[in-house]
Design a protein around this motif. Structure first.
Motif, mmCIF file in Angstrom:
data_model
loop_
_atom_site.group_PDB
_atom_site.id
_atom_site.type_symbol
_atom_site.label_atom_id
_atom_site.label_comp_id
_atom_site.label_asym_id
_atom_site.label_seq_id
_atom_site.Cartn_x
_atom_site.Cartn_y
_atom_site.Cartn_z
ATOM 1 N N SER A 1 -3.483 -1.660 -9.693
ATOM 2 C CA SER A 1 -4.292 -0.900 -8.745
ATOM 3 C C SER A 1 -4.251 -1.611 -7.402
ATOM 4 C CB SER A 1 -5.727 -0.766 -9.260
ATOM 5 O OG SER A 1 -6.338 -2.038 -9.321
ATOM 6 N N GLY A 2 -5.153 -1.219 -6.520
ATOM 7 C CA GLY A 2 -5.082 -1.693 -5.153
ATOM 8 C C GLY A 2 -5.330 -3.177 -4.951
ATOM 9 N N GLY B 1 -0.497 -1.342 -5.196
ATOM 10 C CA GLY B 1 -0.251 -1.337 -6.632
ATOM 11 C C GLY B 1 1.230 -1.371 -6.915
ATOM 12 N N HIS C 1 -5.161 -8.651 -6.357
ATOM 13 C CA HIS C 1 -5.490 -7.247 -6.618
ATOM 14 C C HIS C 1 -6.868 -7.186 -7.276
ATOM 15 C CE1 HIS C 1 -1.552 -5.108 -5.871
ATOM 16 N NE2 HIS C 1 -1.247 -6.391 -5.689
ATOM 17 N N LYS D 1 -8.091 6.106 4.910
ATOM 18 C CA LYS D 1 -8.664 6.861 3.794
ATOM 19 C C LYS D 1 -8.610 8.361 4.068
ATOM 20 C CE LYS D 1 -12.784 7.467 0.957
ATOM 21 N NZ LYS D 1 -14.168 7.006 0.658
ATOM 22 N N LEU E 1 -5.581 -0.329 -0.426
ATOM 23 C CA LEU E 1 -4.426 0.409 -0.934
ATOM 24 C C LEU E 1 -3.467 -0.525 -1.662
ATOM 25 C CD1 LEU E 1 -3.529 2.712 2.099
ATOM 26 C CD2 LEU E 1 -4.917 3.286 0.105
ATOM 27 N N GLY F 1 0.809 -1.214 0.000
ATOM 28 C CA GLY F 1 0.000 0.000 0.000
ATOM 29 C C GLY F 1 0.837 1.257 0.000
ATOM 30 N N GLU G 1 2.091 5.062 -2.934
ATOM 31 C CA GLU G 1 1.821 6.467 -2.642
ATOM 32 C C GLU G 1 3.018 7.338 -3.048
ATOM 33 O OE1 GLU G 1 -1.084 7.678 -1.501
ATOM 34 O OE2 GLU G 1 -1.868 5.623 -1.619
ATOM 35 N N HIS H 1 -7.919 9.091 -0.096
ATOM 36 C CA HIS H 1 -8.527 8.147 -1.031
ATOM 37 C C HIS H 1 -8.416 6.745 -0.464
ATOM 38 C CE1 HIS H 1 -4.787 6.193 -2.461
ATOM 39 N NE2 HIS H 1 -4.243 7.361 -2.169
ATOM 40 N N ASP H 2 -9.168 5.828 -1.054
ATOM 41 C CA ASP H 2 -8.970 4.409 -0.768
ATOM 42 C C ASP H 2 -8.730 3.719 -2.098
ATOM 43 O OD1 ASP H 2 -11.701 2.855 -1.579
ATOM 44 O OD2 ASP H 2 -12.174 4.860 -0.837
ATOM 45 N N GLY H 3 -8.433 2.434 -2.051
ATOM 46 C CA GLY H 3 -8.137 1.715 -3.284
ATOM 47 C C GLY H 3 -9.322 0.934 -3.815
ATOM 48 N N THR I 1 -8.142 -5.070 -9.503
ATOM 49 C CA THR I 1 -8.124 -4.168 -10.659
ATOM 50 C C THR I 1 -9.368 -4.273 -11.523
ATOM 51 O OG1 THR I 1 -5.734 -4.570 -10.669
ATOM 52 C CG2 THR I 1 -6.634 -3.357 -12.528
#
Length: 316
Positions: free
Chosen positions: A250-251, A242, A212, A284, A240, A20, A24, A289-291, A214
């Motif tokens: 993605s997350g 990626g 994931h 979050k 979170l 996660g 970022e 944001h969240d994933g 996605t």
């Protein structure tokens, strides 16, 4: 009526502090990383991938790996592991107090060149000194296979390719391998069929799933894995995550979503859903944001709405 037989208990490894955080771009202060780890510790989690000991230039976000590990060393109820790409990373991890290493390997040469600047065979050959170092220090080692189900460069990965990599892991003495759906390309039928063959070919190997979401298939893929008796799963709070070296990544599947799904089916996770949702909200709010978390969007299915006493009649 046919009864569906599923495991009664699973172990979920929280990977947000590694998978996660690495996704970022904005720097997360060390003390904030430790605070989130401690918040996660209150959810009942017993396994956590706390960081990765990669070169700071490769993933600057994790340059404080040792400090984060030392900041959580009193959380003795959690088994911490760290991802390591090479011997140098393994040395740093062991020096910091990590007692379980996770090897970093791709299923395809294309992803391996992007992620590790090495062909798959060469990368796997480089694991021998890491394993030897771990044995000398009484540290466990687990394997992994990124893009195991599908590669963003090469498409669907042939089962024979996965068998070959797992076979090599087996010969190295590895007893646990994580199968990662790095860009969410797997489907339940593929997961069920691949795992059926892998479990038959390698009955002593323990497989775990790193999913994931996605393309919205993570929970369905987790269910397919459950049907093959898989009891080890990775997930990330608030979804979170990626891979920085995989286009379209993605997350991860959100920990709170995975726990909710399993517990609704009567499968014990040992984790507290309310605490997970509270931590997910904190995460979050911090990141903005969240994933992709269904629990943050709709809440658990047990959270019912007040009953409507009567519906107002409208005159036509």
């Amino acid at each position: 009526m046919t009864t569906l037989v599923l495991p009664s208990k699973v172990t979920i490894c929280e990977v947000a502090p590694r998978d996660g955080f690495q996704a970022e771009n904005k720097w997360i202060p060390t003390e904030e990383k430790i605070r989130i780890v401690r918040s996660l510790a209150n959810t009942g989690v017993r396994s956590m991938e706390i960081t990765s000991f990669v070169h700071p230039r490769a993933i600057p976000q994790l340059k404080d790996a040792a400090e984060v590990v030392r900041g959580a060393e009193d959380l003795t109820n959690i088994k911490f592991r760290a991802l390591v790409p090479n011997v140098k990373g393994a040395e740093r991890a062991i020096d910091a107090g990590i007692t379980k290493l996770k090897l970093m390997l791709s299923a395809t040469d294309s992803h391996s060149l992007s992620n590790a600047n090495s062909l798959v065979e060469d990368a796997q050959n480089g694991f021998t000194p890491i394993i030897e170092l771990a044995e000398k220090n009484n540290v466990k080692v687990g394997g992994s296979i990124s893009v195991a189900w599908g590669c963003p460069y090469e498409g669907k990965v042939p089962l024979e390719r996965i068998i070959s990599i797992v076979d090599r892991y087996t010969k190295m003495g590895i007893e646990e391998v994580s199968l990662a759906d790095t860009t969410g390309m797997a489907n339940p039928k593929q997961v069920y069929e691949y795992l059926g063959v892998l479990k038959n070919e390698f009955p002593k190997m323990e497989f775990s799933m790193h999913l994931h979401n996605t393309r919205g298939m993570a929970l369905a893929n987790a269910f397919a894995a459950l049907q093959q008796g898989i009891v080890l799963f990775d997930s990330s709070i608030a979804g979170l995550g990626g891979c920085p070296y995989a286009p379209g990544a993605s997350g991860n599947v959100a920990t709170e979503d995975l726990v909710h799904a399993f517990e609704e089916m009567g499968i014990d996770t040992g984790m507290n859903l309310d605490s997970l949702i509270a931590t997910a909200k904190e995460v979050k709010n911090y990141f903005g944001h969240d994933g992709g978390s269904y629990m943050l969007q709709a809440g658990p299915s047990s959270a019912l709405s007040p009953r409507v006493k009567a519906q107002e009649k409208l005159e036509s």
